[in-house]
Design a protein around this motif. Sequence first.
Motif, mmCIF file in Angstrom:
data_model
loop_
_atom_site.group_PDB
_atom_site.id
_atom_site.type_symbol
_atom_site.label_atom_id
_atom_site.label_comp_id
_atom_site.label_asym_id
_atom_site.label_seq_id
_atom_site.Cartn_x
_atom_site.Cartn_y
_atom_site.Cartn_z
ATOM 1 N N SER A 17 8.828 -2.249 -16.427
ATOM 2 C CA SER A 17 9.558 -1.984 -15.189
ATOM 3 C C SER A 17 9.052 -0.714 -14.529
ATOM 4 C CB SER A 17 11.055 -1.830 -15.475
ATOM 5 O OG SER A 17 11.525 -2.987 -16.089
ATOM 6 N N GLY A 19 6.184 0.628 -14.790
ATOM 7 C CA GLY A 19 4.864 0.362 -14.214
ATOM 8 C C GLY A 19 4.965 -0.375 -12.897
ATOM 9 N N LEU A 20 5.859 -1.340 -12.854
ATOM 10 C CA LEU A 20 6.012 -2.134 -11.637
ATOM 11 C C LEU A 20 6.546 -1.286 -10.494
ATOM 12 C CD1 LEU A 20 7.488 -5.405 -13.188
ATOM 13 C CD2 LEU A 20 5.183 -5.028 -12.326
ATOM 14 N N VAL A 21 7.494 -0.422 -10.829
ATOM 15 C CA VAL A 21 8.043 0.448 -9.795
ATOM 16 C C VAL A 21 6.954 1.380 -9.284
ATOM 17 C CG1 VAL A 21 9.667 2.320 -9.350
ATOM 18 C CG2 VAL A 21 10.407 0.311 -10.630
ATOM 19 N N THR A 22 6.155 1.887 -10.227
ATOM 20 C CA THR A 22 5.043 2.761 -9.845
ATOM 21 C C THR A 22 4.104 2.047 -8.888
ATOM 22 O OG1 THR A 22 5.153 3.806 -11.990
ATOM 23 C CG2 THR A 22 3.116 4.113 -10.748
ATOM 24 N N LEU A 23 3.811 0.803 -9.233
ATOM 25 C CA LEU A 23 2.909 0.009 -8.398
ATOM 26 C C LEU A 23 3.467 -0.143 -6.994
ATOM 27 C CD1 LEU A 23 0.452 -2.110 -8.438
ATOM 28 C CD2 LEU A 23 2.265 -3.774 -8.633
ATOM 29 N N ALA A 24 4.736 -0.488 -6.944
ATOM 30 C CA ALA A 24 5.350 -0.694 -5.637
ATOM 31 C C ALA A 24 5.330 0.596 -4.835
ATOM 32 C CB ALA A 24 6.783 -1.174 -5.804
ATOM 33 N N ALA A 26 3.270 3.084 -5.188
ATOM 34 C CA ALA A 26 1.902 3.486 -4.829
ATOM 35 C C ALA A 26 1.401 2.714 -3.622
ATOM 36 C CB ALA A 26 0.971 3.254 -6.003
ATOM 37 N N CYS A 27 1.730 1.451 -3.567
ATOM 38 C CA CYS A 27 1.196 0.642 -2.473
ATOM 39 C C CYS A 27 1.929 0.881 -1.165
ATOM 40 C CB CYS A 27 1.275 -0.816 -2.829
ATOM 41 S SG CYS A 27 -0.133 -1.255 -3.783
ATOM 42 N N SER A 29 3.246 -0.960 0.856
ATOM 43 C CA SER A 29 3.025 -1.855 1.981
ATOM 44 C C SER A 29 4.311 -2.447 2.507
ATOM 45 C CB SER A 29 2.090 -2.980 1.567
ATOM 46 O OG SER A 29 2.686 -3.755 0.570
ATOM 47 N N THR A 30 5.278 -2.579 1.650
ATOM 48 C CA THR A 30 6.526 -3.170 2.121
ATOM 49 C C THR A 30 7.689 -2.190 2.000
ATOM 50 O OG1 THR A 30 6.828 -4.087 -0.063
ATOM 51 C CG2 THR A 30 5.910 -5.546 1.599
ATOM 52 N N THR A 80 0.106 9.836 7.676
ATOM 53 C CA THR A 80 0.360 8.825 6.644
ATOM 54 C C THR A 80 1.512 7.926 7.048
ATOM 55 O OG1 THR A 80 -0.380 10.375 4.964
ATOM 56 C CG2 THR A 80 0.907 8.504 4.194
ATOM 57 N N ALA A 84 1.332 3.934 7.569
ATOM 58 C CA ALA A 84 2.155 3.043 6.741
ATOM 59 C C ALA A 84 3.059 2.179 7.614
ATOM 60 C CB ALA A 84 2.990 3.867 5.764
#
Lengths: 439, 293
Positions: A17, A19-24, A26-27, A29-30, A80, A84
Amino acid sequence: MKKLGIVSRRAGALVISAGLVTLAAACGSTSTTGSSSSSPGSITVAVAYPSPPKALLDQFTKQTGIKVTWVNIGWDDLQTKIAAAMSANTYFADAADVDWSKVGEYQKTGWFLPLNKYFDVASLKSDLPQLGTFVSDNELMGMPFDSSFLVTTVNTKDFAKAGITTMPTTLSAFTADLKRVGTANGMANPLDIHFATAEGLSTCWYQMTSAFGGQVLTAQDTPAFTSPSSPGYQAMTWMVDAYKNGLVPKGNINETDYQGFTTEMAKNRVAAEMCDYSGSVASIYNVPSSSSVVNDTEYIPTPGATGLGGNVANPDGIGIPKTAKNVAGAVKFIKWFTNAENQATWAGLKGSSDVVSTFPLPARLSSFSLMGSIAQASQLASILQAHAKAPFPNGAPPWYVQFSAAVQTNIHEAAAGQETIQQAVSAIAAQVNTLKSSG
Amino acid sequence: LSTARRGRILPYLLLSPLVVFIGALSFVPTADTAVEAFFRVMPLDPPTQFVGLGNFRALFASTAITTSWVNTVLYVAVGVTASVVLGTAIAVALRQRFRLRGVVLALVILPWALPAVVEAVIWNWIYNPTFGVMNSALHSAHLIGGYHVWLGLERWLTIVLIEIVQVWQMTPLSALVILAALQSIPIDLYEAARVDGAGPAAAFRRISLPLIRPALAVCTVEALVLSLNIFDQVYILNGIAPLGSSVMLQTYVTTFENLNFGGGYALSLLMTLATAVLSMGALALLYRRVEGV
């Protein structure tokens, strides 16, 4: 054992979880972009400057019925945020900062609306010398609201102590004078040039290139700095040598432009700023609460290779994002914000209570006429008209942001001794060629 | 519905808002990112196109990004080792009863409560080469001849000093977790060991260490995740210079400086996988050892 197994599985799930939050994050996009709402009777303005005084904004509201929500965001963060929000097609403001360096990018991406149908470029050009900087492919992407340009500033008191009252006009004379100033004032490193990997380093290189009598790109947007005899190459060499030879403090390797102005020049740790912003004298050095050099600093014509050098224009503009909800309100605000009297007011025409803090200079020559001798206005107006030029022949290219990243990274590395000038120049040139070939 | 059936449904009803929340804010963007990582997404140069592994190949061809991976490994090595070792040392010290222990405990936890950005700004002043405390203290103690530029000139020194800032932030939580584990060990075990002739060091090695391993595992994973994703401290202390750049910083640069969203997605995906695999590996390793005690 069973309990441990459960803990292990839960911990594993937690890790996934996280990691997934980190990914979101970092990106992004949404992710939301801090949008605020606008109604026909209100607009949100997002720029990297403090708001004009509330009483004046209230006057605008009284005149137009439009309430203004002012969002002041730091320059880098604002860029930024714009990228974004625009790439996610999300509303974030009705009027927002359009930096000179972003004009080509915004025109190509369509992130900002062209303003041609609201402002007549041809008739405004004579009063707004830097208007052309905000035009890309015949589209006006923003209205300039200041006419900032890069200047050389010196501490005249420190220079006088070294017996220098006539300011140098060449870089070699400037270097020699700085050494004398350093000795006379007990300053080991009398010159401030900022070498942090930030936009200010790129801009300083354009300014130094202008001081050497050239520009970094050709009219075809190809590298003009690869030959050792070119102004761009010489400028980079001069900057890096100034750092390596001790003219510039070693700590400047991680110092940004604003840090240099406020902690070096304003505190009299250095006696000169090579890439200062027009307006710093009034908005930083002459502010008693944060400066120890009040009334000691002065802009001087930029010393060049063989005589006086040029100055690079660095203006800010204001435009309308394509996702704006109240375009009509934004247009009314931009017209009000950039009119001649208000421009002069932000710079001190009606006294310090109406000044917009850190506002460098009005964008309009007619505003300078209104100001007369306030805040060295006439001196700056003459430099603006005679010497301040856009850094690139065709305005900022659409790929400016990648170009600037290569510039700041490689000059920083050259100063830090991690690569040679030739390697830095070659790396920047390679990036330009790649960017041109890809689009 | 019968009471029993309502009882069975209730947990799902209570959990559903959280599931929707996590799904909307985490899993959907994650899935979107995983898909987009295989597309060329560049707002400055449309259109968006499927490129297979193209983004990944470009990432590994970039010197700045490969350097950032090596740097990140160093951040992790320093961060995990220092925060777990220091956290254990602090916990052992705090386990003792002494005057003002509560005050010391509150002070120890303070760095954990501060935002990373605030801490980086504070340490920026400490490391400042012109007026920083570090130069001043070392110079006053005659340990250095003149003022030094600590950040930005030497790679290893820059990475270690930046990671110290993160260790300063992470260690308090590690110390608290390990302290809680230490306090849960029955005192009888130590008394029995003392009777058998074990000194403090032997008691720590043979009793404390094996029994706090679950806590050490949690601390290790926490430090691993945080140091793998280090961003704020690097950005504030060293900017985007490649010398100290981390993978997360390069993700930001790729996405928002270079506007290469496809590359940013790919880098994020790799980072997520690295975080998950390494964290699960650390957990598996440490928990297996506990089971063997």
